[in-house]
Design a protein around this motif. Structure first.
Motif, short mmCIF file in Angstrom:
data_model
loop_
_atom_site.label_atom_id
_atom_site.label_comp_id
_atom_site.label_asym_id
_atom_site.label_seq_id
_atom_site.Cartn_x
_atom_site.Cartn_y
_atom_site.Cartn_z
N TYR A 233 16.81 -2.13 7.99
CA TYR A 233 15.82 -0.45 7.57
C TYR A 233 14.97 -0.88 6.97
CZ TYR A 233 21.30 -0.42 6.18
OH TYR A 233 22.51 -0.59 6.45
N VAL A 234 14.50 0.22 7.77
CA VAL A 234 12.75 0.05 7.89
C VAL A 234 12.68 1.61 6.51
CG1 VAL A 234 10.39 0.22 8.40
CG2 VAL A 234 12.25 -0.78 9.31
N PHE A 235 11.69 1.37 5.24
CA PHE A 235 11.79 3.03 4.07
C PHE A 235 10.01 2.29 4.26
CE2 PHE A 235 15.42 0.42 3.03
CZ PHE A 235 16.28 2.02 2.86
N GLN A 236 8.89 3.28 4.30
CA GLN A 236 8.04 3.58 4.51
C GLN A 236 7.72 4.05 2.39
OE1 GLN A 236 5.64 7.19 5.98
NE2 GLN A 236 4.22 5.23 6.37
N ARG A 237 6.92 3.02 1.97
CA ARG A 237 6.52 3.52 0.24
C ARG A 237 5.86 5.00 0.66
NH1 ARG A 237 2.97 0.09 -4.58
NH2 ARG A 237 2.80 2.07 -5.82
N VAL A 238 6.19 6.15 -0.70
CA VAL A 238 5.78 7.81 -0.10
C VAL A 238 4.09 7.55 -1.41
CG1 VAL A 238 7.01 7.79 1.16
CG2 VAL A 238 7.63 8.60 -0.79
N LYS B 293 0.79 -0.98 -0.36
CA LYS B 293 0.14 0.11 0.16
C LYS B 293 1.00 1.35 0.00
CE LYS B 293 -3.01 -2.34 3.38
NZ LYS B 293 -3.86 -2.40 4.78
N VAL B 294 1.27 2.20 -0.91
CA VAL B 294 1.47 3.41 0.02
C VAL B 294 1.16 4.29 0.89
CG1 VAL B 294 1.31 5.96 -0.87
CG2 VAL B 294 0.92 4.58 -3.07
N GLY B 295 2.14 4.30 2.40
CA GLY B 295 2.18 4.32 3.82
C GLY B 295 2.40 3.09 3.87
N GLY B 296 2.59 1.75 3.34
CA GLY B 296 3.04 0.25 4.00
C GLY B 296 4.39 0.48 3.98
N ILE C 251 17.93 4.81 -3.09
CA ILE C 251 18.16 5.39 -4.12
C ILE C 251 15.98 5.40 -4.84
CG2 ILE C 251 20.45 5.52 -4.40
CD1 ILE C 251 20.22 4.03 -7.16
N ASP C 252 15.31 5.29 -4.52
CA ASP C 252 14.12 5.08 -5.19
C ASP C 252 13.19 5.82 -4.29
OD1 ASP C 252 11.39 4.13 -6.25
OD2 ASP C 252 11.44 1.66 -5.80
N ASN C 253 12.76 7.24 -5.31
CA ASN C 253 12.31 8.17 -5.20
C ASN C 253 10.83 7.68 -4.38
OD1 ASN C 253 13.84 10.25 -5.51
ND2 ASN C 253 13.50 9.92 -7.51
N ASP C 254 10.31 6.42 -4.21
CA ASP C 254 9.03 5.78 -4.21
C ASP C 254 8.83 4.57 -2.67
OD1 ASP C 254 7.94 6.32 -6.61
OD2 ASP C 254 8.04 3.69 -7.21
N TYR C 255 10.26 5.00 -2.66
CA TYR C 255 10.52 5.37 -0.84
C TYR C 255 11.05 5.99 -0.04
CZ TYR C 255 10.00 0.33 -1.92
OH TYR C 255 9.10 -1.21 -2.13
N LYS C 256 11.06 5.70 1.11
CA LYS C 256 11.91 6.91 2.52
C LYS C 256 12.48 6.15 3.49
CE LYS C 256 11.02 11.24 5.29
NZ LYS C 256 9.99 12.12 5.66
N LEU C 257 13.68 6.60 3.80
CA LEU C 257 13.86 5.98 4.86
C LEU C 257 13.38 6.35 6.16
CD1 LEU C 257 15.91 3.89 6.49
CD2 LEU C 257 17.59 5.51 6.42
N VAL C 258 12.86 5.53 7.10
CA VAL C 258 11.98 6.45 8.14
C VAL C 258 12.57 5.44 9.39
CG1 VAL C 258 10.13 6.43 6.86
CG2 VAL C 258 9.83 4.28 8.41
N ALA C 259 13.69 4.00 9.76
CA ALA C 259 13.76 3.81 10.56
C ALA C 259 15.20 2.92 10.35
CB ALA C 259 13.38 3.18 11.70
N THR C 260 16.21 2.37 11.37
CA THR C 260 16.86 0.97 11.09
C THR C 260 17.03 0.49 12.31
OG1 THR C 260 18.61 3.11 12.69
CG2 THR C 260 18.30 2.88 9.91
#
Length: 212
Positions: A206-211, A130-133, A149-158
Motif C-alpha cells: 500500500y502507498v500512503f501519503q503523509r498529509v 516530508k509532508v507530501g512524502g 487509521i492514522d489521520n496523518d496518512y491518506k491511502l493513495v494507491a495499492t
C-alpha cells in the motif's frame, strides 16, 4: 547466525538476489509515479536495492548482521555502483540502532519511508517523511492497517505483485481495510495483535501519503 567478513556480500545475494526479492521493479515504479529522490528504510536488514534506484538512501537496523554488513562500505558501494540507475555518486548512510529511537538529523527529509516486515514503522518513523512524502507498507505486521487509521496518512494507491512484477492501482481505495470481523480497529488493538488482520480486500503493498 554470525557472518564472516568474506560472506558480507554473499549474505545480500542469498537473501535478495538469489530469492528474487530485490524489488528493484517496485522501487522503479514508485520513482516514476511519485518522483522519489530519496528514501529512509527502517528495519532494512541488508536490502540495499533501493539504493540502485534512489541516489540517497538511509538504512536503519539494530540487527548484528546488518551492522556487520554495512561496515564493509567499500564493497557495498561497489555493488551499488554496478547496479545504480542514476549518474550521481550513491549517498547511503546506515544507523545501527533501534528505529524506535528518533534520529533528529533525519526529521522531515525524505520522499519515501519503506516499511516491510519490521513492525510499526509508519508511526514511530513518520517524522522522517516530508509532508507530501510517501509511505510504502505491507501489512505483514499490521503496519499498513495502522497507517490506514492514522489521520496523518491518506491511502493513495495499492500495489499488486505477481512473479516479481508490480502493478500500481489508484482505483476503489475505499474498499480496503474493511475488517471481515465486526471489530473496532485501534492502534492499541493492532499493537496487541502484532500482525495483519483479515480484511475483505487485500493488496500486496500500500502507498500512503503523509498529509499532515
Amino acid at each position: 547466525m554470525a557472518i564472516r567478513k568474506k560472506d558480507i556480500i554473499h549474505l545480500y545475494k542469498t537473501y535478495y538476489m538469489d530469492r528474487e526479492n530485490e524489488q528493484v521493479d517496485l522501487f522503479q515504479l514508485l520513482k516514476q509515479e511519485f518522483s522519489i529522490v530519496n528514501a529512509v528504510y527502517p528495519g532494512s536488514y541488508v536490502q540495499i536495492s533501493p539504493a540502485f534506484v534512489y541516489p540517497q538512501v538511509v538504512f536503519i537496523d539494530a540487527d548484528k548482521n546488518a551492522i556487520k554488513f554495512f561496515k564493509d562500505n567499500d564493497r557495498i558501494i561497489n555493488l551499488i555502483n554496478s547496479r545504480k540507475e542514476y549518474d550521481t555518486i550513491p549517498n547511503i548512510t546506515f544507523y545501527g540502532r533501534d528505529y524506535n529511537n528518533p534520529i533528529k538529523e533525519l526529521l522531515g527529509l525524505f520522499d519515501l519511508l519503506i516499511s516491510q516486515y519490521a513492525g510499526f514503522i509508519s508511526s514511530c518513523c513518520k517524522q522522517y517523511l516530508k509532508v507530501g512524502g510517501y509511505l510504502l507498507a505491507n501489512d505483514s505486521h499490521g503496519d499498513a492497517g495502522l497507517a490506514s487509521i492514522d489521520n496523518d496518512y491518506k491511502l493513495v494507491a495499492t500495489i499488486r505483485e505477481s512473479n516479481g512484477k508490480y502493478k500500481l492501482s489508484f482505483n476503489d481505495l475505499d474498499k480496503y481495510f474493511i475488517p471481515k470481523q465486526d471489530i473496532a480497529i485501534t492502534k492499541e488493538y493492532l499493537y496487541k495483535v502484532g500482525k495483519g488482520l483479515s480484511y475483505t480486500n487485500k493488496a500486496s503493498l500500500y502507498v500512503f501519503q503523509r498529509v499532515m
